[in-house]
Structures are given as C-alpha cells and as structure tokens.
Design a protein around this motif. Structure first.
Motif, PDB file in Angstrom:
ATOM      1  N   UNK A 173       0.827  -1.210   0.000  1.00  0.00           N
ATOM      2  CA  UNK A 173       0.000   0.000   0.000  1.00  0.00           C
ATOM      3  C   UNK A 173       0.859   1.257   0.000  1.00  0.00           C
ATOM      4  N   UNK A 174       2.030   1.190   0.646  1.00  0.00           N
ATOM      5  CA  UNK A 174       2.921   2.348   0.671  1.00  0.00           C
ATOM      6  C   UNK A 174       3.491   2.684  -0.706  1.00  0.00           C
ATOM      7  N   UNK A 175       3.562   1.715  -1.589  1.00  0.00           N
ATOM      8  CA  UNK A 175       4.061   1.987  -2.942  1.00  0.00           C
ATOM      9  C   UNK A 175       2.906   2.103  -3.935  1.00  0.00           C
ATOM     10  N   UNK A 176       1.670   2.225  -3.426  1.00  0.00           N
ATOM     11  CA  UNK A 176       0.521   2.425  -4.299  1.00  0.00           C
ATOM     12  C   UNK A 176       0.000   1.171  -4.954  1.00  0.00           C
ATOM     13  N   UNK A 177       0.383  -0.005  -4.433  1.00  0.00           N
ATOM     14  CA  UNK A 177      -0.068  -1.268  -5.012  1.00  0.00           C
ATOM     15  C   UNK A 177      -1.026  -1.962  -4.046  1.00  0.00           C
ATOM     16  N   UNK A 178      -1.337  -3.193  -4.342  1.00  0.00           N
ATOM     17  CA  UNK A 178      -2.316  -3.955  -3.575  1.00  0.00           C
ATOM     18  C   UNK A 178      -1.620  -5.055  -2.790  1.00  0.00           C
ATOM     19  N   UNK A 179      -2.117  -5.324  -1.582  1.00  0.00           N
ATOM     20  CA  UNK A 179      -1.500  -6.343  -0.752  1.00  0.00           C
ATOM     21  C   UNK A 179      -1.478  -7.714  -1.402  1.00  0.00           C
ATOM     22  N   UNK A 180      -2.490  -8.014  -2.226  1.00  0.00           N
ATOM     23  CA  UNK A 180      -2.540  -9.313  -2.888  1.00  0.00           C
ATOM     24  C   UNK A 180      -1.442  -9.476  -3.944  1.00  0.00           C
ATOM     25  N   UNK A 181      -0.765  -8.365  -4.283  1.00  0.00           N
ATOM     26  CA  UNK A 181       0.338  -8.470  -5.237  1.00  0.00           C
ATOM     27  C   UNK A 181       1.440  -9.369  -4.685  1.00  0.00           C
ATOM     28  N   UNK A 182       1.535  -9.483  -3.375  1.00  0.00           N
ATOM     29  CA  UNK A 182       2.525 -10.378  -2.774  1.00  0.00           C
ATOM     30  C   UNK A 182       2.291 -11.817  -3.217  1.00  0.00           C
ATOM     31  N   UNK A 183       1.016 -12.201  -3.355  1.00  0.00           N
ATOM     32  CA  UNK A 183       0.710 -13.564  -3.785  1.00  0.00           C
ATOM     33  C   UNK A 183       1.080 -13.783  -5.243  1.00  0.00           C
ATOM     34  N   UNK A 184       0.791 -12.794  -6.098  1.00  0.00           N
ATOM     35  CA  UNK A 184       1.146 -12.930  -7.511  1.00  0.00           C
ATOM     36  C   UNK A 184       2.662 -12.939  -7.685  1.00  0.00           C
ATOM     37  N   UNK A 185       3.375 -12.143  -6.869  1.00  0.00           N
ATOM     38  CA  UNK A 185       4.830 -12.126  -6.917  1.00  0.00           C
ATOM     39  C   UNK A 185       5.386 -13.492  -6.529  1.00  0.00           C
ATOM     40  N   UNK A 186       4.833 -14.088  -5.475  1.00  0.00           N
ATOM     41  CA  UNK A 186       5.300 -15.399  -5.032  1.00  0.00           C
ATOM     42  C   UNK A 186       5.026 -16.461  -6.082  1.00  0.00           C
ATOM     43  N   UNK A 187       3.854 -16.417  -6.697  1.00  0.00           N
ATOM     44  CA  UNK A 187       3.548 -17.348  -7.773  1.00  0.00           C
ATOM     45  C   UNK A 187       4.526 -17.183  -8.936  1.00  0.00           C
ATOM     46  N   UNK A 188       4.985 -15.958  -9.168  1.00  0.00           N
ATOM     47  CA  UNK A 188       5.937 -15.695 -10.244  1.00  0.00           C
ATOM     48  C   UNK A 188       7.263 -16.393 -10.050  1.00  0.00           C
ATOM     49  N   UNK A 189       7.616 -16.728  -8.812  1.00  0.00           N
ATOM     50  CA  UNK A 189       8.845 -17.471  -8.589  1.00  0.00           C
ATOM     51  C   UNK A 189       8.768 -18.866  -9.193  1.00  0.00           C
ATOM     52  N   UNK A 190       7.557 -19.385  -9.354  1.00  0.00           N
ATOM     53  CA  UNK A 190       7.404 -20.651 -10.047  1.00  0.00           C
ATOM     54  C   UNK A 190       7.368 -20.449 -11.548  1.00  0.00           C
ATOM     55  N   UNK A 191       6.548 -19.504 -11.996  1.00  0.00           N
ATOM     56  CA  UNK A 191       6.455 -19.181 -13.419  1.00  0.00           C
ATOM     57  C   UNK A 191       5.813 -17.814 -13.540  1.00  0.00           C
TER      58      UNK A 191
END
Length: 475
Positions: A173-191
C-alpha cells in the motif's frame, strides 16, 4: 357479468390473527438466533473473571504467523524452504528426463533420419533445432513446476497464503499497489506466466496492471539454473572452497531479493505516473485453517498450472530451436549469421559488462529462459573454435562437470564481471514469449504488453552499465 364481493368479518379477523402470530414467531426466532450467535462470539473472544477462555486454534496460529516480529521470518523461512525443496528435488528428475529426451531419443532420431536419407539441413532444423529445444524446455521446466506448484497450492488450501497478503499489505500500500500483489509475486517465482494469471485475484484494474507489469522481477524457475550455475563458477570461486557453497547461495538469494526490491520501486513509480492513483483499501477475511485437499491440489497444480504453462512454453520453444540452428549454420562468405551478430554487438555488450554471446542467447531464447545456458555453451564453442565439446554447430548441449563449463566460459573471455552482470541481466530482461503472450491475453492491450516487455530490458542495460563502470573504477 356481475361480480360480487363477499365480506366476512370472521374470516378477516382470523387472517389478521394468524398473520400477527406468524410474524411474532419469526420475529422471536430471529432475535433468538442473534442472541445465540452473539453468545458464541462472546465465548470465543471475551474472557470473564474466573473463567478460562476457550482455546481457538486459528487465533493461536494467527498470533504467530501475522505477528509483526515473527510473521516475516516465518514467511521467508517457509518460502525459502519451498524454493530449496524445488531446486534440490528437481535435480534428479530433470537429469532423468534429459537423459531420456536428449541423450537417448535425440541420437535415435538422428540415426533414424540418416537411415531414411533425410537431407542434413532438414535433419538439423527439425531434430537439432526444434526437437532439442523442446527437450531442454521439458527437462528443465517440468520437474521444478511439478514440485513448486503443488507445494504452493497446499499452502493456499491450508489457508496460509492469505496471511502472506495480510503481512505484505502495508508494504505494497505504501508503494501504491495492492497487498494481494505479494501472492502474484510469489507465484511468479514458479512461473511468471502463472503469476500474471494469478493477478486476477486483484479487483482494482489499476493495481492488477501494476502486479502484471512487475511480475517479471520474480525469478521464475527457468532462470534459477542460470543463477545457480553462474554464481557457483564466478562467485563461489571468490572465497575459500569451504565457503564457496554459502557464497553462491547468498548471491542467488541476493538477486532474488533484489528482484523484490525492484518490483516495489517500479510499482511505486507506476502508481505515481502512468498508473497514478492511491492504493485501494481492501478487507481481507482470513479463512479458517483447514486440511489441504490432496487430489484437488494435484489436479489444480499439475493440470491447470503445470501442463498449461508447459504447453505454452513448448509451442514457443520449438521455433526458437529452429532459429538457433539456422543462425549457427547459415553462412555468408564462410561466416555464420550468429558470428556476424556477435561481432556486431560485442563492443556494446563488453562496454556494459556482458558479451555478444550472451546478448544473442537472450535474443533467440526469448521463448524460454530454460535454453539460455545450452545456447550460450553452443555459441561459445562456435565463436572460440574449441574442439571436442558439443555435438556440432547449432546443437545445444550442457556439460555435467561444472569445471568444464568454467573452462569453456573463461576460454570465451568471461570474467567475474561478466558473471555478475549475467546474473543481473538474467533478473532484468524481457519476459519469455509465454509470459508476453499471457500479459497480452490478460490486459488485451499492446501498450501495456510492450511496457511490461521493454521496461525490464532498459533497467537491465542501465544496471549492467552502472556495475561495469563501478567495477572498472574500483578494480
């Protein structure tokens, strides 16, 4: 026709009485149910003097995994364990699949093509090019995804991943994004393609776009082998042998953390410029912890994610393999197209701490990061003229002995600076073709697709140039 209305006071009175009795019944039932629900909630959260509170398993776990002091260490430890199990666990099956597809089936197809007199150039294009690229992608990509995605889905089913979003919400939220972006970022470590698709969980179109554009900063499984190999050769050798493994692992983890840092920086930049806006408030209801559903987890992770992403990668990898064979074998005045390109870009590539072989490898390996190292080795043999290594021009290969890889790369002029900048460029370069295609499918916009493709490249060139200049100043 004459219609008569019959008024019967006794019937009306009976109906009114019944209506009030039914109304009173439902009213009393509603009040009773509210009081019962309040009593249940009170028993869970309120402790009266002289009475012990009931033990709540979910609340007890949440006090640990969402605590500001213990939440982040547990999160990093769990995710690091998932990555470690993925990398270690994928080694044997990757080697087994490669031995079947590359060491056994590839020679069989070559001999079969020769026995039925297929022209050498068709043999090379289809078998040494298209088939071999597909074989490398399957052997390198399938085992890590088949391990990572089920473990990731198990954490999701258990109910832990929403706690990750809860922990990371304040940062994003401090960088203007959404907290759920953490989940998409983590999924990106797989693909990264799977991470882009996972951005559907974000309701805000603006914040979904930010998550999609920045997902490439997560090191996907196709880039881990490159990171580990180069770190082992060029970083591990900088310290005494006993500490080589630790130094290599620390270097790879540092690059992964640097990717997270860049994702936050770029998210902030996008939220202040082309995707200007405030982070939307979202209420995250933490689901109860529950035993994972094993069969559904296997289906979701292996069919919906692993095979879906792998098929897209194969579709793009086969044409890439054909291009690799062609540029290495089509000659003009006795010099291959690959050598022409490498000589042309070498001055610029060396200036930013890379070389022409690396640039060409990343250009023709856009469809799949998994074939970067085999392509680099093949091109290095092509330009150096080293004999006794590889199976011919345009034929991708890998070496089992890491010392042999080190000797070959150093024969091609590689230095510690080249290794460091390759690790950085592996993090900061364009997404693979599968991810680019997925970005377009999700955004329905060439503008955002081009931004997500070109932004990492510009950052990669800038960072490599900066590191190269600092290296020359201080060494």
């Amino acid at each position: 026709m004459k219609i008569e209305t019959i008024h019967d006071n006794s019937i009306i009175a009976t109906a009114n009485k019944l209506r009030w009795e039914v109304g009173d019944y439902f009213h009393d039932s509603l009040i009773e149910s509210i009081y019962k629900e309040a009593e249940v909630i009170s028993n869970k959260v309120v402790t009266t003097e002289g009475k012990k509170s009931q033990f709540d398993f979910d609340k007890f776990i949440d006090q640990i995994v969402t605590n500001k002091w213990t939440g982040f260490p547990i999160m990093f430890l769990l995710l690091a364990s998932v990555f470690w199990i993925t990398i270690i666990g994928a080694n044997y099956p990757s080697g087994l699949i490669a031995s079947v597809l590359v060491d056994t089936i590839h020679p069989f197809l070559k001999n079969l093509a020769s026995s039925i007199n297929i022209p050498w150039y068709i043999n090379g294009v289809l078998i040494d090019g298209g088939y071999l690229a597909m074989a490398w992608v399957v052997s390198v990509m399938l085992p890590p995804m088949a391990i990572f995605f089920p473990m990731f889905t198990l954490l999701e089913d258990f109910g832990y991943l929403p706690r990750v979003a809860f922990n990371m919400d304040n940062i994003y939220r401090r960088v203007g994004a959404h907290g759920k972006q953490a989940l998409t970022m983590t999924m990106g470590f797989g693909c990264n393609a799977a991470g882009v698709i996972a951005a559907r969980i974000i309701d805000s179109p603006r914040e979904r776009l930010i998550a999609i554009i920045t997902n490439n900063f997560s090191l996907c499984n196709g880039r881990w082998p490159t990171q580990i190999l180069i770190a082992t050769i060029f970083i591990g050798n900088l310290v005494p042998p006993i500490y080589g493994g630790i130094a290599s692992a620390a270097a790879v983890v540092s690059v992964a953390l640097l990717g997270i840092f860049f994702s936050l920086v770029v998210s902030w930049s996008l939220s202040k410029t082309v995707l200007k806006g405030e982070a939307s408030a979202f209420s995250l209801e933490l689901p109860p912890y529950r035993p994972p559903r094993i069969l559904q987890t296997l289906y979701t992770s292996l069919i919906d994610r692993t095979l879906f992403v792998l098929w897209r990668a194969i579709v793009f990898a086969i044409p890439a393999g054909i291009v690799i064979w062609l540029v290495a074998n089509v000659n003009i005045q006795g010099i291959s197209l690959a050598e022409y390109f490498i000589r042309f870009v070498d001055p610029f590539a060396l200036f930013i701490g890379l070389n022409g072989v690396i640039i060409l490898a990343y250009v023709i390996a856009i469809p799949a990061n998994e074939i970067v190292i085999p392509t680099v080795l093949m091109l290095t043999v092509l330009v150096t003229g080293v004999t006794g290594v590889g199976s011919g021009s345009g034929v991708m290969f890998e070496l089992n002995n890491i010392d042999d890889v080190s000797m070959l790369l150093k024969a091609g002029g590689w230095t510690t600076l080249t290794g460091i900048n390759l690790m950085l460029f592996s993090l900061l370069h364009n997404p693979c073709s599968t991810t680019i295609f997925t970005i377009y499918k999700e955004t329905k916009s060439w503008k955002w697709t081009l931004l997500a493709t070109l932004l990492p490249i510009m950052m990669g060139i800038t960072i490599c140039l900066l590191v190269a200049q600092l290296w020359r100043i201080f060494t």
